[in-house]
Design an enzyme around this catalytic site. Structure first.
Site, PDB file in Angstrom:
ATOM      1  N   GLY A   1     -15.135  20.636  34.635  1.00  0.00           N
ATOM      2  CA  GLY A   1     -14.054  19.921  34.737  1.00  0.00           C
ATOM      3  C   GLY A   1     -12.744  20.575  35.690  1.00  0.00           C
ATOM      4  O   GLY A   1     -11.900  19.919  36.080  1.00  0.00           O
TER       5      GLY A   1
ATOM      6  N   ASP B   1      -7.157  18.555  25.166  1.00  0.00           N
ATOM      7  CA  ASP B   1      -7.421  17.383  24.205  1.00  0.00           C
ATOM      8  C   ASP B   1      -7.061  17.849  22.579  1.00  0.00           C
ATOM      9  O   ASP B   1      -6.058  17.849  22.148  1.00  0.00           O
ATOM     10  CB  ASP B   1      -8.631  16.583  24.510  1.00  0.00           C
ATOM     11  CG  ASP B   1      -8.821  15.434  23.821  1.00  0.00           C
ATOM     12  OD1 ASP B   1      -7.813  14.948  23.175  1.00  0.00           O
ATOM     13  OD2 ASP B   1      -9.856  14.764  23.849  1.00  0.00           O
TER      14      ASP B   1
ATOM     15  N   PHE C   1      -8.384   7.825  27.971  1.00  0.00           N
ATOM     16  CA  PHE C   1      -9.399   8.699  28.324  1.00  0.00           C
ATOM     17  C   PHE C   1      -9.247   8.475  30.044  1.00  0.00           C
ATOM     18  O   PHE C   1      -9.049   7.641  30.773  1.00  0.00           O
ATOM     19  CB  PHE C   1     -10.760   8.151  28.080  1.00  0.00           C
ATOM     20  CG  PHE C   1     -11.836   8.767  28.749  1.00  0.00           C
ATOM     21  CD1 PHE C   1     -12.325  10.063  27.915  1.00  0.00           C
ATOM     22  CD2 PHE C   1     -12.481   8.559  29.574  1.00  0.00           C
ATOM     23  CE1 PHE C   1     -13.314  10.863  28.192  1.00  0.00           C
ATOM     24  CE2 PHE C   1     -13.576   9.365  30.190  1.00  0.00           C
ATOM     25  CZ  PHE C   1     -13.933  10.734  29.250  1.00  0.00           C
ATOM     26  N   VAL C   2      -9.068   9.705  31.070  1.00  0.00           N
ATOM     27  CA  VAL C   2      -8.760   9.741  32.265  1.00  0.00           C
ATOM     28  C   VAL C   2     -10.154  10.370  33.060  1.00  0.00           C
ATOM     29  O   VAL C   2     -10.642  11.226  32.221  1.00  0.00           O
ATOM     30  CB  VAL C   2      -7.685  10.621  32.670  1.00  0.00           C
ATOM     31  CG1 VAL C   2      -6.291   9.576  31.875  1.00  0.00           C
ATOM     32  CG2 VAL C   2      -7.436  11.785  32.091  1.00  0.00           C
TER      33      VAL C   2
ATOM     34  N   ARG D   1     -16.052  12.763  39.040  1.00  0.00           N
ATOM     35  CA  ARG D   1     -15.145  14.199  39.285  1.00  0.00           C
ATOM     36  C   ARG D   1     -14.523  14.106  40.497  1.00  0.00           C
ATOM     37  O   ARG D   1     -13.504  14.840  40.867  1.00  0.00           O
ATOM     38  CB  ARG D   1     -16.059  15.238  39.055  1.00  0.00           C
ATOM     39  CG  ARG D   1     -16.541  15.766  37.399  1.00  0.00           C
ATOM     40  CD  ARG D   1     -17.259  16.829  37.408  1.00  0.00           C
ATOM     41  NE  ARG D   1     -18.160  17.119  36.205  1.00  0.00           N
ATOM     42  CZ  ARG D   1     -17.585  17.169  35.011  1.00  0.00           C
ATOM     43  NH1 ARG D   1     -16.067  17.266  34.789  1.00  0.00           N
ATOM     44  NH2 ARG D   1     -18.338  17.257  33.944  1.00  0.00           N
TER      45      ARG D   1
END
Ligand code: IMP
Ligand code: MG
Length: 186
Positions: A47, A105, A155-156, A168
């Site tokens: 990520g 999160d 949710f992004v 991504r």
């Protein structure tokens, strides 16, 4: 060329230029804070890969970089379990560690890694830096020391963040539309 992924986006939250000017500010603070310290950055993959590349090139310190592969998400929900994909703990004993992650999160990821590095690896200090922080109540006592943007509980994807490993490479941060979510569900 058409920007093919754009059709899958319901809303853009942060454009690339907005993200990059925020990174300038974050990098400036980090540089000031670690000016006289031996800094090791541990990036949590996949990520943070785009964030890492853009942020670290703005920090003019001779830092060391390591990366860890960790996963806790499937689809748009956290599994509540952290999976370390490698067992080696970086040699950071006595060093100042800055963890980089895409998003804070539930806090499970940062909490587990922080503990591991402080206890098992004996770092002198461990701070964390995230591009995004979700506005959710976190059960664990964990917060980030450097935060790019505070976002609502949605949710992004993009700029490193994925939906089932896709999107991504989107150069901005946005919210997917329902069709795209269904199309790439598994
Ligand atoms: P936490 O352990 O619940 O704090 O979740 C952190 C990880 O979950 C992040 O490193 C992301 O990989 C993933 N994640 C959490 N929220 C999102 C999101 O909105 N989009 C994509 N990935 C997310
Ligand atoms: Mg992910």
């Amino acid at each position: 060329m058409d920007f093919l992924m754009l059709a899958d986006i319901a809303k853009v939250l942060y454009h690339e230029s907005t993200i990059l000017s925020r990174l300038d500010e974050m990098a400036h603070r980090i540089t000031t804070d670690y000016r006289d310290k031996d800094l090791t950055v541990i990036a949590i993959l996949n990520g943070s890969v785009i964030f890492m590349a853009d942020l670290l090139r703005r920090i003019p310190l001779p830092l060391q970089l390591d990366s860890w592969s960790v996963s806790s998400y499937h689809g748009t929900k956290t599994t509540g379990k952290i999976e370390f994909r490698q067992t080696r703990v970086a040699d950071v004993s006595g060093r100042h560690v800055l963890l980089l992650d895409d998003i804070l999160d539930s806090g499970l990821t940062l909490h587990s890694i922080r503990e591991k590095i402080l206890l098992e690896a004996g770092a002198a200090s461990v701070k964390s830096c995230v591009l995004l922080r979700k506005n959710v109540s976190r059960a664990r006592e964990v917060d980030a020391d450097y935060v790019g943007f505070d976002i609502p509980d949605e949710f992004v994807v993009g700029y490193g963040l994925d939906y089932n490993e896709r999107y991504r490479n989107l150069p901005f941060i946005g919210i997917l539309n329902k069709e795209a979510i269904l199309r790439h569900a598994r």
